[in-house]
Design a protein around this motif. Sequence first.
Motif, PDB file in Angstrom:
ATOM      1  N   ALA A   4       0.810  -1.219   0.000  1.00 14.06           N
ATOM      2  CA  ALA A   4       0.000   0.000   0.000  1.00 14.06           C
ATOM      3  C   ALA A   4       0.843   1.269   0.000  1.00 14.06           C
ATOM      4  N   THR A   5       2.029   1.204   0.598  1.00 11.52           N
ATOM      5  CA  THR A   5       2.843   2.406   0.737  1.00 11.52           C
ATOM      6  C   THR A   5       4.232   2.211   0.135  1.00 11.52           C
ATOM      7  N   ILE A   6       4.823   3.345  -0.206  1.00 16.04           N
ATOM      8  CA  ILE A   6       6.171   3.367  -0.761  1.00 16.04           C
ATOM      9  C   ILE A   6       6.965   4.431   0.001  1.00 16.04           C
TER      10      ILE A   6
ATOM     11  N   GLU B 273     -10.079  15.003  -1.109  1.00 16.68           N
ATOM     12  CA  GLU B 273     -10.915  13.883  -1.519  1.00 16.68           C
ATOM     13  C   GLU B 273     -11.728  13.371  -0.335  1.00 16.68           C
ATOM     14  N   ALA B 274     -12.885  12.808  -0.644  1.00 15.24           N
ATOM     15  CA  ALA B 274     -13.716  12.121   0.341  1.00 15.24           C
ATOM     16  C   ALA B 274     -13.735  10.641  -0.031  1.00 15.24           C
ATOM     17  N   ARG B 275     -13.789   9.769   0.972  1.00 18.40           N
ATOM     18  CA  ARG B 275     -13.829   8.330   0.705  1.00 18.40           C
ATOM     19  C   ARG B 275     -15.184   7.898   0.168  1.00 18.40           C
ATOM     20  N   ASN B 276     -16.221   8.666   0.486  1.00 14.91           N
ATOM     21  CA  ASN B 276     -17.560   8.406  -0.046  1.00 14.91           C
ATOM     22  C   ASN B 276     -18.352   9.703  -0.001  1.00 14.91           C
ATOM     23  N   SER B 277     -19.567   9.692  -0.513  1.00 14.54           N
ATOM     24  CA  SER B 277     -20.358  10.918  -0.647  1.00 14.54           C
ATOM     25  C   SER B 277     -20.835  11.497   0.683  1.00 14.54           C
ATOM     26  N   LYS B 278     -20.782  10.729   1.764  1.00 15.03           N
ATOM     27  CA  LYS B 278     -21.247  11.205   3.066  1.00 15.03           C
ATOM     28  C   LYS B 278     -20.162  11.957   3.843  1.00 15.03           C
ATOM     29  N   GLU B 279     -18.909  11.808   3.442  1.00 13.09           N
ATOM     30  CA  GLU B 279     -17.800  12.397   4.199  1.00 13.09           C
ATOM     31  C   GLU B 279     -17.327  13.704   3.586  1.00 13.09           C
ATOM     32  N   LEU B 280     -16.752  14.539   4.448  1.00 14.27           N
ATOM     33  CA  LEU B 280     -16.139  15.773   3.972  1.00 14.27           C
ATOM     34  C   LEU B 280     -14.801  15.458   3.302  1.00 14.27           C
ATOM     35  N   PRO B 281     -14.460  16.155   2.226  1.00  8.41           N
ATOM     36  CA  PRO B 281     -13.141  15.948   1.604  1.00  8.41           C
ATOM     37  C   PRO B 281     -12.021  16.394   2.542  1.00  8.41           C
ATOM     38  N   VAL B 282     -10.930  15.642   2.528  1.00  6.72           N
ATOM     39  CA  VAL B 282      -9.749  15.973   3.316  1.00  6.72           C
ATOM     40  C   VAL B 282      -8.520  15.904   2.398  1.00  6.72           C
ATOM     41  N   LEU B 283      -7.448  16.549   2.803  1.00  5.14           N
ATOM     42  CA  LEU B 283      -6.234  16.574   2.004  1.00  5.14           C
ATOM     43  C   LEU B 283      -5.535  15.221   2.046  1.00  5.14           C
ATOM     44  N   ASN B 284      -5.239  14.673   0.875  1.00  4.49           N
ATOM     45  CA  ASN B 284      -4.529  13.405   0.739  1.00  4.49           C
ATOM     46  C   ASN B 284      -3.283  13.609  -0.103  1.00  4.49           C
ATOM     47  N   ARG B 285      -2.349  12.660   0.017  1.00  2.00           N
ATOM     48  CA  ARG B 285      -1.104  12.688  -0.760  1.00  2.00           C
ATOM     49  C   ARG B 285      -0.842  11.282  -1.270  1.00  2.00           C
ATOM     50  N   TRP B 286      -0.369  11.161  -2.532  1.00  2.69           N
ATOM     51  CA  TRP B 286      -0.115   9.858  -3.127  1.00  2.69           C
ATOM     52  C   TRP B 286       0.918   9.985  -4.241  1.00  2.69           C
ATOM     53  N   PHE B 287       1.505   8.848  -4.573  1.00  2.00           N
ATOM     54  CA  PHE B 287       2.401   8.749  -5.723  1.00  2.00           C
ATOM     55  C   PHE B 287       1.610   8.410  -6.970  1.00  2.00           C
TER      56      PHE B 287
ATOM     57  N   GLU C  23       5.302  11.081   7.078  1.00  2.00           N
ATOM     58  CA  GLU C  23       6.225  12.074   6.508  1.00  2.00           C
ATOM     59  C   GLU C  23       7.225  11.413   5.577  1.00  2.00           C
ATOM     60  N   GLN C  24       7.469  10.110   5.776  1.00  2.00           N
ATOM     61  CA  GLN C  24       8.470   9.367   5.014  1.00  2.00           C
ATOM     62  C   GLN C  24       7.878   8.380   4.006  1.00  2.00           C
ATOM     63  N   HIS C  25       6.553   8.243   3.959  1.00  2.00           N
ATOM     64  CA  HIS C  25       5.880   7.272   3.082  1.00  2.00           C
ATOM     65  C   HIS C  25       4.647   7.903   2.452  1.00  2.00           C
ATOM     66  N   ALA C  26       4.212   7.318   1.347  1.00  2.00           N
ATOM     67  CA  ALA C  26       2.960   7.737   0.715  1.00  2.00           C
ATOM     68  C   ALA C  26       2.332   6.531   0.024  1.00  2.00           C
ATOM     69  N   ASN C  27       1.022   6.596  -0.158  1.00  2.00           N
ATOM     70  CA  ASN C  27       0.314   5.596  -0.947  1.00  2.00           C
ATOM     71  C   ASN C  27       0.599   5.862  -2.419  1.00  2.00           C
ATOM     72  N   TRP C  28       0.122   4.995  -3.280  1.00  2.00           N
ATOM     73  CA  TRP C  28       0.327   5.155  -4.721  1.00  2.00           C
ATOM     74  C   TRP C  28      -0.941   4.792  -5.476  1.00  2.00           C
ATOM     75  N   ARG C  29      -1.058   5.298  -6.678  1.00  2.00           N
ATOM     76  CA  ARG C  29      -2.176   4.984  -7.572  1.00  2.00           C
ATOM     77  C   ARG C  29      -1.831   5.435  -8.979  1.00  2.00           C
ATOM     78  N   GLU C  30      -2.650   4.986  -9.916  1.00  2.00           N
ATOM     79  CA  GLU C  30      -2.485   5.437 -11.292  1.00  2.00           C
ATOM     80  C   GLU C  30      -3.056   6.844 -11.402  1.00  2.00           C
ATOM     81  N   SER C  31      -2.606   7.613 -12.356  1.00  2.00           N
ATOM     82  CA  SER C  31      -3.008   9.014 -12.471  1.00  2.00           C
ATOM     83  C   SER C  31      -4.499   9.196 -12.692  1.00  2.00           C
ATOM     84  N   ASP C  32      -5.165   8.260 -13.350  1.00  2.00           N
ATOM     85  CA  ASP C  32      -6.595   8.427 -13.631  1.00  2.00           C
ATOM     86  C   ASP C  32      -7.491   7.639 -12.679  1.00  2.00           C
ATOM     87  N   GLU C  33      -6.919   7.121 -11.601  1.00  2.00           N
ATOM     88  CA  GLU C  33      -7.712   6.338 -10.643  1.00  2.00           C
ATOM     89  C   GLU C  33      -8.437   7.239  -9.661  1.00  2.00           C
TER      90      GLU C  33
END
Length: 190
Positions: A65-67, A82-96, A178-188
Amino acid sequence: MTVALTEFARARLFPRQSRRNAIRGTDAAAFEQYINAHSPMKVLEGYAPFCQLWVYSNWTETRCATIPITKENRHLLHSGYEARNSKELPVLNRWFEGIEAPVAQYLIVIVYDREQMAKEGDRIDADWGVVGCLATAEPEEIPMAPITMLRNALGVEEGGSGVPLDRDAYLKSVAFWEQHANWRESDEPQ
């Protein structure tokens, strides 16, 4: 002891639109069947009495999950609200983006007991409900993201669990993230 895959986890772990960092090489029904048929190699305490983390050797094709963040890959980090679903408020996320993690050695299945699932409005017909899964290189928990800890402290109505913030656990989480982040494809999607 019985286990059910919750709707929250099903949407995150087995999304309709495939994501490279979702569970791979199995489907939701087979995943649920596997954890009901196999005991974990160890059980870790969760962040609250209703939560446990069940450690399994990875039987899927799921990737870590992390790199770790390095000088060589820092430029591939992205962020957004981003929000994890439509009921939640968006929060700041970071990813590769533009990186593929290695296949995980372990899957750490995060479960909540039936009573907590009912409090969160997700009644299950099992003793435990799967709420998430961490794909890791080591048989140890990845610290919960700081924003997830804050969301949990906000309460069930904001998508959390109502567990107060643990300052020491929060600072440990910040040190890791601070030393790791999740990853995903650019259009995911998230």
